[in-house]
Design a protein around this motif. Sequence first.
Motif, PDB file in Angstrom:
ATOM      1  N   SER A 201       1.099  -0.988   0.313  1.00 29.03           N
ATOM      2  CA  SER A 201       0.064   0.155   0.032  1.00 29.03           C
ATOM      3  C   SER A 201       0.966   1.035  -0.022  1.00 29.03           C
ATOM      4  N   ALA A 202      -0.167   2.625  -0.108  1.00 23.25           N
ATOM      5  CA  ALA A 202       0.887   4.028  -0.233  1.00 23.25           C
ATOM      6  C   ALA A 202       1.871   3.717   1.092  1.00 23.25           C
TER       7      ALA A 202
ATOM      8  N   ASN B  99      -3.357   0.277  -4.591  1.00 30.40           N
ATOM      9  CA  ASN B  99      -2.412   0.470  -4.836  1.00 30.40           C
ATOM     10  C   ASN B  99      -1.494  -0.722  -4.240  1.00 30.40           C
TER      11      ASN B  99
ATOM     12  N   GLY C 219      -2.901   4.744  -8.253  1.00 23.86           N
ATOM     13  CA  GLY C 219      -2.154   3.878  -6.810  1.00 23.86           C
ATOM     14  C   GLY C 219      -0.515   3.732  -7.637  1.00 23.86           C
ATOM     15  N   ASP C 220       0.242   3.383  -6.225  1.00 19.73           N
ATOM     16  CA  ASP C 220       1.373   2.907  -6.469  1.00 19.73           C
ATOM     17  C   ASP C 220       0.706   1.088  -6.977  1.00 19.73           C
TER      18      ASP C 220
END
Lengths: 386, 321
Positions: free
Chosen positions: B2-3, B253, B273-274
């Motif tokens: 996740s971020a 993410n 997202g990433d």
Amino acid sequence: MQADRLGVLTGVHFIDGDHACAEGALAAGCRFAAGYPITPSTEVVERLASRFPLVGGLFVQMEDEIASSIAIQGAVWAGAKAITVSSGPGISLMAEHIGYAAMTETPCVFVNVQRGGPSTGLPTLPGQADVMQARWGSHGDYGIIALSPNSPQEAFDLTVTAFNLSERFRCPVVMLLDECIGHMLEKVVIPPAEEIEVVPRRLTTRPPGEYLPFQPGPDGVPEMVKAGMGHRFHMTGLTHDERGYPVMTAAAQDALVRRLVDKVARASREIALTEARDLDDAQVAVVSYGITSRVVVRAAELARAKGIKVGTLRLKTIWPFPEHRVEELLQTGVRGLVMPELNLGQLVLELERVARGRARVVRVPHAGGTVHDAETIVRAIEEAAK
Amino acid sequence: MSAQTTGRETTTRNPAPAADCAAPENPVLRYLRQDRLPHIWCAGCGIGTSVNCFARAVDACGIHLDQLAVVSGIGCTGRVAGYLKLDSFHTTHGRAIPFATGLKLANPSLKVVVYSGDGDLAAIGGNHLIHAARRNVDLTVICVNNFTYGMTGGQVAPTTPLQAVATTTPYGNLEEPFNLCHLADSAGAVYVARWTTYHVRQLQKSITRALQKRGFSFVEVLAPCPTLYGRRNRVGDGLAMQRLFKERAVVKNGVATRETNFDIYGHGPIPVGDFIDRDRPAFLERYNAHMARALGDQFVPYGDITVDEKAEADRFAGPEG
Ligand code: SF4
């Protein structure tokens, strides 16, 4: 300044023109090369790929010739000396970036080991049909230098010269080899580093704020810069001012493009490298370059044996065309000019232009794939002597 | 991933002039070539928003500005390099990545950013994009994707959604668009993120992260081109496109990039997202390790191969030298 010893393979070698060209690049201080395989030029980058890791250099085989021809320019703007190498089809793909190098005044060397064309043509056989491409291959007006060796030794020597001229004039230099020179094995003597003159980059010493990357010096050539020096400069392939900022006006275009052409044109005598033989009493001169000049040696001997006063002028510099040398021939009584070349009449157009009817110009065209036979050139000499 | 777990919160800032505190000035201004303003971009264009995020990201990661170079290709986004007060290169169409490759490899201490558009990077430059990712050249690529060619007047791009109208697809586009994040991921990028110009904070953080990665990082910025895409495809102005991004973007993410397709023209979520954050040796690290193994003592390790300016200046005898 003298060459960096690390890159100079001093000694007597038995190597081909492609390998000699690679050694010339190393001796000149080139430490970055990008290329893409293509016959008959690949041996140049193969040599660099094996030699670079021993001298702190880097070769990257790129995904195509387009990438190769711009990757070297990125390397140059980081401060490296860089080269790319190809042949006909690959050079055609690089054409846009030859113009980019001219426009952004990026010193770099493009090697074209010429083969028969057009298109895929004759990959393993010689041609000299890219001489006009070397001059005009990219769109627009620009100045460019092209050199044409006629032996592996000269492939070494002139590659050093090519780098030196590119640094001196901040312009791309084209090395026009051909398949024969590229693949011919001969003795090549690489001198000690102290005897090899290398022109350093003209990096500015002015502090940030006082330097403009495209402000010409007295010779029309601006000082160079590299990324990371703190100048936070800009460069672009768009028409630009001395700051490197885009300016879309006819006046900016005129100032810039004229300078790009003039900085090379005004130095054409200095750039012109030629070799004269038997011209003192000559009534006919054979003007040639590259592999063809070696057939001309035999043809001139045969013609002399027939009593014709013939001499030869070999062009090591193709562009800018050494027209003052041709002019001198006309002043000293030459009345016939012969130009054999492995194309159907390209550089002879320059000869005709300079002669302006003052001498009989005899073409000896050849579509490429092999070299002329000497007898054909002898017949042309006889015709020119009439 | 996740971020929150990517460790992006690095905040070494470039020292700002003290005057900023007294008279608050736009902190981005000092990253711009103010002598080149006003810029050429249309009102409502997303490119400027991305530049704003980029400047703040540079600020956040504390890179020395003399060591940061920006390379652009051709197009509306291709003009970004010309507005940034850094060593900046406006190259040819599609070739920003190979130029940047040479720049980076010749001086590995530089941080090199490629900043260009979708047409430039994914159509004419698509081959270079995948190969630079495959080689894992240490570059950060910021791709502003506005689904069209802006500079030339709104032609179809390899990112244009199906059905969308462009000047060269007057009856609607019939070609499937690329998912650029999936492409960059598949080719080997070590960091891949997508945001829209609505997500300015997230975008800024992702660019910061990308700048800190060693290897090929890719940040896609979905952006409005109201003039040429929005108007023709009944999206409306820049604000309407921002609204569309706000309503339809879904943060995902760490999701597999093959699941991040979207249709900007139609309906459904737009995954942002990433997506990828991984490590693998960058090109030069691998080169030096490999050659040291292959050649032993004979190998001259590859570092900065650029000419030394002081030595060169000393040796250079002047214009006639
Ligand atoms: S044409 Fe589109 S991409 Fe170009 S500046 Fe205008 S809005 Fe931006």
